[in-house]
Motif scaffolding. Sequence first.
Motif, short mmCIF file in Angstrom:
data_model
loop_
_atom_site.label_atom_id
_atom_site.label_comp_id
_atom_site.label_asym_id
_atom_site.label_seq_id
_atom_site.Cartn_x
_atom_site.Cartn_y
_atom_site.Cartn_z
N GLY A 25 0.81 -1.22 0.00
CA GLY A 25 0.00 0.00 0.00
C GLY A 25 0.83 1.26 0.00
N GLY A 26 2.10 1.15 0.37
CA GLY A 26 2.99 2.31 0.34
C GLY A 26 2.77 3.32 1.45
N TRP A 27 2.14 2.90 2.56
CA TRP A 27 1.85 3.85 3.63
C TRP A 27 3.07 4.12 4.52
N CYS A 28 4.01 3.22 4.54
CA CYS A 28 5.24 3.42 5.32
C CYS A 28 6.34 2.59 4.69
N SER A 29 7.58 2.92 4.99
CA SER A 29 8.69 2.12 4.46
C SER A 29 8.78 0.80 5.22
N LYS A 30 9.49 -0.14 4.67
CA LYS A 30 9.77 -1.36 5.40
C LYS A 30 10.68 -1.02 6.58
N GLU A 31 10.66 -1.88 7.57
CA GLU A 31 11.43 -1.62 8.78
C GLU A 31 12.92 -1.61 8.47
N VAL A 32 13.62 -0.66 9.08
CA VAL A 32 15.06 -0.54 8.89
C VAL A 32 15.75 -1.46 9.89
N VAL A 33 16.49 -2.44 9.39
CA VAL A 33 17.15 -3.40 10.26
C VAL A 33 18.66 -3.33 10.04
N GLY A 34 19.40 -3.90 10.97
CA GLY A 34 20.84 -3.93 10.84
C GLY A 34 21.49 -2.69 11.41
#
Length: 206
Positions: A25-34
């Motif tokens: 849906g593009g409502w938020c970015s994927k979680e930033v990991v690492g």
Amino acid sequence: LWRYATERESLCRLVVEAKYDSLSGGWCSKEVVGPFGVGVWKHIRRGWSVFSRYLSFDVGDGSLISFWHDVWCGTQPLKDVFPELFRIARCKEARVSDNMEISNGVVLWNVPFSRAVQDWEVEVVLTFFGMLYSSRQRQGGEDCIRWIPSKRKMFEVRSFFHELSTSGASSFPWRSIWKVKVPMRVSFFVWTAALGKILTVDNLRK
């Protein structure tokens, strides 16, 4: 987070989306990991789980809204209100547009299940479709987000910011702005920018 969801052509969003990609849906970015990544956005992104609980979706064409997982019909996701129907749903990741048809200006719902409905499930199905047909759609246009209505608006807003500020995972690293060994003018600039008070073009236009 609100601007990421609503200002889809902004440079900031395009950069973050190119680096981390977006959720469905593009409502938020994927979680930033690492250990790597932009520290400021990494902390902002961690607040999505709290922030999103105060949002609901306004259906346009339904192409960006998850039918079962997003809050768009009622005050809870349909998978939580009707868990027994969610278990037999043929497509658990369907969008609203996948199950919605518009004929002569009338919205028709066609939700496929993996098996026929049993006798003891008829009442639940009737309630389910009754809720769907009582929901409102704009019949066209883009889907959008809105704040969940509340009779205690100030309490809800304060609760949101309190929870966001007291959560170790989602709080913005304010201390790191002032504790790092950089010139005072640099810390002041970052602090001002974080508060949204920097004299950018947007603020000058106001």
